[in-house]
Design an enzyme around this catalytic site. Structure first.
Site, short mmCIF file in Angstrom:
data_model
loop_
_atom_site.label_atom_id
_atom_site.label_comp_id
_atom_site.label_asym_id
_atom_site.label_seq_id
_atom_site.Cartn_x
_atom_site.Cartn_y
_atom_site.Cartn_z
N TYR A 1 82.71 -96.25 6.39
CA TYR A 1 83.10 -95.42 5.24
C TYR A 1 82.28 -95.81 4.00
CZ TYR A 1 85.82 -93.55 1.37
OH TYR A 1 86.18 -92.90 0.22
N SER B 1 73.41 -102.53 -8.08
CA SER B 1 74.27 -103.71 -8.26
C SER B 1 73.52 -105.01 -8.04
CB SER B 1 75.42 -103.61 -7.24
OG SER B 1 76.05 -104.86 -7.10
N GLU C 1 74.69 -107.28 -6.46
CA GLU C 1 74.96 -107.65 -5.07
C GLU C 1 73.71 -107.48 -4.20
OE1 GLU C 1 77.77 -108.52 -2.82
OE2 GLU C 1 78.19 -109.54 -4.69
N TYR D 1 78.76 -103.38 1.68
CA TYR D 1 78.63 -102.72 0.37
C TYR D 1 77.20 -102.89 -0.16
CZ TYR D 1 78.94 -102.40 -4.76
OH TYR D 1 78.71 -102.11 -6.09
N LEU E 1 78.27 -92.98 -10.54
CA LEU E 1 79.04 -94.23 -10.48
C LEU E 1 80.04 -94.24 -9.32
CD1 LEU E 1 79.96 -94.46 -14.30
CD2 LEU E 1 77.83 -95.05 -13.18
N ALA F 1 81.89 -94.69 -6.04
CA ALA F 1 81.60 -95.57 -4.89
C ALA F 1 82.86 -96.26 -4.39
CB ALA F 1 80.59 -96.65 -5.30
N GLN F 2 82.85 -96.65 -3.12
CA GLN F 2 83.80 -97.64 -2.62
C GLN F 2 83.21 -98.96 -3.11
OE1 GLN F 2 85.61 -100.32 -1.72
NE2 GLN F 2 84.22 -100.63 -0.01
N ILE G 1 84.29 -91.01 -12.57
CA ILE G 1 84.74 -91.00 -13.97
C ILE G 1 86.12 -91.66 -14.15
CG2 ILE G 1 85.89 -88.71 -13.91
CD1 ILE G 1 84.50 -88.23 -16.72
P1 NAP Z 1 85.61 -98.63 -9.83
O1 NAP Z 1 86.45 -98.98 -11.00
O2 NAP Z 1 85.98 -99.10 -8.48
O3 NAP Z 1 85.45 -97.03 -9.81
C1 NAP Z 1 84.89 -96.38 -8.71
C2 NAP Z 1 84.95 -94.89 -8.95
O4 NAP Z 1 84.43 -94.22 -7.80
C3 NAP Z 1 86.40 -94.35 -9.13
O5 NAP Z 1 86.38 -93.30 -10.05
C4 NAP Z 1 86.72 -93.85 -7.73
O6 NAP Z 1 87.71 -92.84 -7.72
C5 NAP Z 1 85.37 -93.26 -7.36
N1 NAP Z 1 85.24 -93.04 -5.92
C6 NAP Z 1 85.55 -93.88 -4.92
N2 NAP Z 1 85.32 -93.31 -3.74
C7 NAP Z 1 84.87 -92.05 -3.99
C8 NAP Z 1 84.52 -90.96 -3.19
N3 NAP Z 1 84.59 -91.02 -1.86
N4 NAP Z 1 84.11 -89.82 -3.78
C9 NAP Z 1 84.07 -89.73 -5.14
N5 NAP Z 1 84.41 -90.73 -5.96
C10 NAP Z 1 84.81 -91.88 -5.39
O7 NAP Z 1 84.08 -99.14 -10.07
P2 NAP Z 1 83.36 -99.56 -11.44
O8 NAP Z 1 83.58 -101.01 -11.65
O9 NAP Z 1 83.69 -98.59 -12.49
O10 NAP Z 1 81.85 -99.41 -11.00
C11 NAP Z 1 81.15 -98.17 -11.16
C12 NAP Z 1 79.93 -98.16 -10.25
O11 NAP Z 1 79.07 -99.24 -10.58
C13 NAP Z 1 80.23 -98.31 -8.77
O12 NAP Z 1 79.25 -97.56 -8.07
C14 NAP Z 1 80.02 -99.78 -8.50
O13 NAP Z 1 79.69 -99.99 -7.15
C15 NAP Z 1 78.86 -100.06 -9.44
N6 NAP Z 1 78.75 -101.43 -9.96
C16 NAP Z 1 79.83 -102.01 -10.57
C17 NAP Z 1 79.69 -103.27 -11.13
C18 NAP Z 1 80.84 -103.96 -11.82
O14 NAP Z 1 80.77 -105.19 -12.01
N7 NAP Z 1 81.88 -103.23 -12.24
C19 NAP Z 1 78.44 -103.94 -11.07
C20 NAP Z 1 77.38 -103.30 -10.45
C21 NAP Z 1 77.52 -102.04 -9.92
P3 NAP Z 1 89.30 -93.22 -7.64
O15 NAP Z 1 89.69 -93.57 -9.07
O16 NAP Z 1 89.89 -91.97 -7.14
O17 NAP Z 1 89.42 -94.39 -6.71
N1 GDD Z 2 88.21 -109.88 -5.34
C1 GDD Z 2 88.48 -111.17 -5.20
N2 GDD Z 2 89.76 -111.56 -4.94
N3 GDD Z 2 87.46 -112.06 -5.30
C2 GDD Z 2 87.76 -113.37 -5.17
C3 GDD Z 2 89.06 -113.83 -4.93
C4 GDD Z 2 90.11 -112.87 -4.79
O1 GDD Z 2 91.27 -113.19 -4.55
N4 GDD Z 2 89.04 -115.19 -4.87
C5 GDD Z 2 87.78 -115.55 -5.07
N5 GDD Z 2 86.99 -114.47 -5.24
C6 GDD Z 2 85.53 -114.48 -5.44
C7 GDD Z 2 84.76 -113.58 -4.46
O2 GDD Z 2 84.62 -114.22 -3.20
C8 GDD Z 2 83.45 -113.42 -5.21
O3 GDD Z 2 82.59 -114.48 -4.94
C9 GDD Z 2 83.87 -113.47 -6.69
O4 GDD Z 2 85.22 -113.96 -6.72
C10 GDD Z 2 83.83 -112.11 -7.40
O5 GDD Z 2 84.55 -111.18 -6.62
P1 GDD Z 2 84.90 -109.72 -7.19
O6 GDD Z 2 85.58 -109.83 -8.49
O7 GDD Z 2 85.60 -108.99 -6.08
O8 GDD Z 2 83.47 -109.09 -7.50
P2 GDD Z 2 82.14 -109.03 -6.63
O9 GDD Z 2 81.14 -109.93 -7.31
O10 GDD Z 2 82.38 -109.25 -5.20
O11 GDD Z 2 81.69 -107.50 -6.80
C11 GDD Z 2 81.75 -106.87 -8.08
O12 GDD Z 2 80.52 -107.04 -8.75
C12 GDD Z 2 79.39 -106.42 -8.10
C13 GDD Z 2 78.15 -106.74 -8.95
O13 GDD Z 2 77.67 -108.00 -8.67
C14 GDD Z 2 82.07 -105.39 -7.84
O14 GDD Z 2 82.33 -104.77 -9.08
C15 GDD Z 2 80.91 -104.67 -7.17
O15 GDD Z 2 81.19 -103.26 -7.14
C16 GDD Z 2 79.64 -104.94 -7.99
O16 GDD Z 2 78.53 -104.29 -7.39
#
Ligand code: NAP
Ligand code: GDD
Length: 331
Positions: free
Chosen positions: A102, A132, A134, A155, A87, A89-90, A11
């Site tokens: 981890y 995701s 991913e 991941y 939601l 997750a690491q 959350i």
């Molecule tokens: P985020 O901002 O990184 O938030 C992750 C949440 O998980 C935070 O509240 C974090 O707590 C909590 N968390 C981490 N480790 C935990 C643990 N060991 N036990 C309990 N809670 C833990 O991620 P988000 O972007 O909101 O994404 C939400 C979910 O959707 C995640 O599962 C992510 O993998 C998935 N997802 C995200 C995207 C995207 O583009 N954003 C796309 C597809 C899927 P802290 O605040 O304490 O760190």
């Molecule tokens: N983080 C990051 N930092 N990414 C970079 C950088 C940098 O300095 N430079 C280039 N990139 C490129 C990464 O290699 C990747 O190809 C792209 O930018 C997006 O990276 P992120 O923003 O870290 O997102 P992600 O696509 O790897 O993962 C996010 O989206 C997933 C859904 O497709 C996360 O939110 C995941 O939790 C989520 O599942």
């Protein structure tokens, strides 16, 4: 009408904060799991919080961790939710290469810990899994529910386990358990180390005189970037659907990291090439080159479509980061 109760893991994250906001607007009682940390970690939800002694309080937080089954079971028993949005997750792909074990524990096993708590609960609980894009990894775009998975990081491998165990509990125990396969979604609340936010925040800090450069990795990868509140609305719709199922949620458009840079820097009339350096530390051992989703099933069955597109999103995020630095924004 009976007041519904939701439990949200993660959350305090980007999505958890928007989802909590939307559920509270729908008059839910919202419970969230938070981690104990040595610093405050609730900044994204502080504006939603009322003193728990206030009779109007509808948001409640509980300490727990996806690595700790006993806390999860206790919270599920105590809260007895109608719906769980899982939601927590690491969530950082690059970091998962540094802490693979981890990541598997929290992302993969954490999900089965929560599903077991739901399975043994006395009431029927609907379960949403944050799957995701991913998962698709190197599968050719456009990616839909029918596209084969090819995960490319620890991941993504952990999310693949979570995806399949959710399907397995649905088939084995008749649970209402659904996967939302969400493509990247961003917002001003995006974590500062994800690439879009790193860029918008980096520009604002350069303009404020705090930084000179932004160090990035692979600029060629392409992502289907949408706006987080649109995507948390999709999560809600997935759990209100008549049956449990799996849905791709995406805009259908894809842009490279370089294009995001160009878009943001052009808004402040600067040339990104003067301010960006490549640091190989940010390369990934295996990269996901192109993500572009096909969300036609969600459109047809959930009536969902994204409201915000790429340019508007870039502008919104840059504007928010500039205002945080005390600068005049771009909106
Ligand atoms: P985020 O901002 O990184 O938030 C992750 C949440 O998980 C935070 O509240 C974090 O707590 C909590 N968390 C981490 N480790 C935990 C643990 N060991 N036990 C309990 N809670 C833990 O991620 P988000 O972007 O909101 O994404 C939400 C979910 O959707 C995640 O599962 C992510 O993998 C998935 N997802 C995200 C995207 C995207 O583009 N954003 C796309 C597809 C899927 P802290 O605040 O304490 O760190
Ligand atoms: N983080 C990051 N930092 N990414 C970079 C950088 C940098 O300095 N430079 C280039 N990139 C490129 C990464 O290699 C990747 O190809 C792209 O930018 C997006 O990276 P992120 O923003 O870290 O997102 P992600 O696509 O790897 O993962 C996010 O989206 C997933 C859904 O497709 C996360 O939110 C995941 O939790 C989520 O599942």
């Amino acid at each position: 009408m009976e007041q519904k109760v939701a439990l949200v893991t993660g959350i305090t994250g980007q999505d958890g904060s928007y989802l909590a906001e939307q559920l509270l607007e729908k008059n839910y009682l919202v419970h969230g799991i938070i981690r104990r940390a040595s610093t405050f970690n609730t900044s994204r939800i502080d504006h939603l919080f009322k003193d728990i002694h206030d009779p109007d309080a509808r948001l409640f937080l509980h300490y727990g961790d996806m690595g700790d089954a006993s806390s999860i079971w206790r919270i599920v028993d105590h809260v007895a939710p109608d719906e769980i949005y899982h939601l927590g997750a690491q969530s950082h792909v690059r970091v998962s290469f540094d802490i693979p074990e981890y990541t598997a524990d929290i992302v993969a096993l954490g999900t089965v810990r929560l599903l077991e708590a739901v399975r043994r609960a006395k009431k029927k609980i609907k379960f949403y899994q944050a799957s995701s894009s991913e998962l698709f990894g190197s599968s050719a775009p456009p990616q839909s529910e029918k596209t084969a998975f090819h995960p490319r990081s620890p991941y993504a491998c952990a999310k693949a386990y979570a995806y399949y165990i959710v399907q397995n509990y649905r088939e084995s125990y008749g649970m209402f358990a659904s996967n939302g396969i969400l493509f990247n979604h961003e917002s001003p609340r995006r974590g500062e180390t994800f690439v879009t936010r790193k860029i918008t925040r980096g520009i604002a800090r350069i303009l404020a005189g705090k930084d000179k450069l932004i160090y990035l990795g692979n600029l060629d990868s392409k992502r289907d970037w949408g706006y987080a509140p649109d995507y948390t609305d999709a999560m809600y719709r997935i759990l209100q659907h008549k049956k449990a199922d799996d849905f791709v949620i995406a805009t259908g458009k894809t842009h490279s990291v370089r294009e995001f840079l160009e878009e943001c820097f052009s808004l402040v009339k600067l040339d990104w090439k003067d301010y960006v350096k490549i640091d190989p530390r940010y390369f990934r051992p295996s990269e996901v080159e192109v993500l572009q989703g096909d969300a036609s099933k969600a459109k047809k069955e959930l009536g969902w479509s994204p409201k915000m597109q790429f340019k508007e999103l870039a502008k919104l995020m840059l504007d928010a980061d500039m205002k945080k630095e005390g600068l005049k924004g771009v909106l």
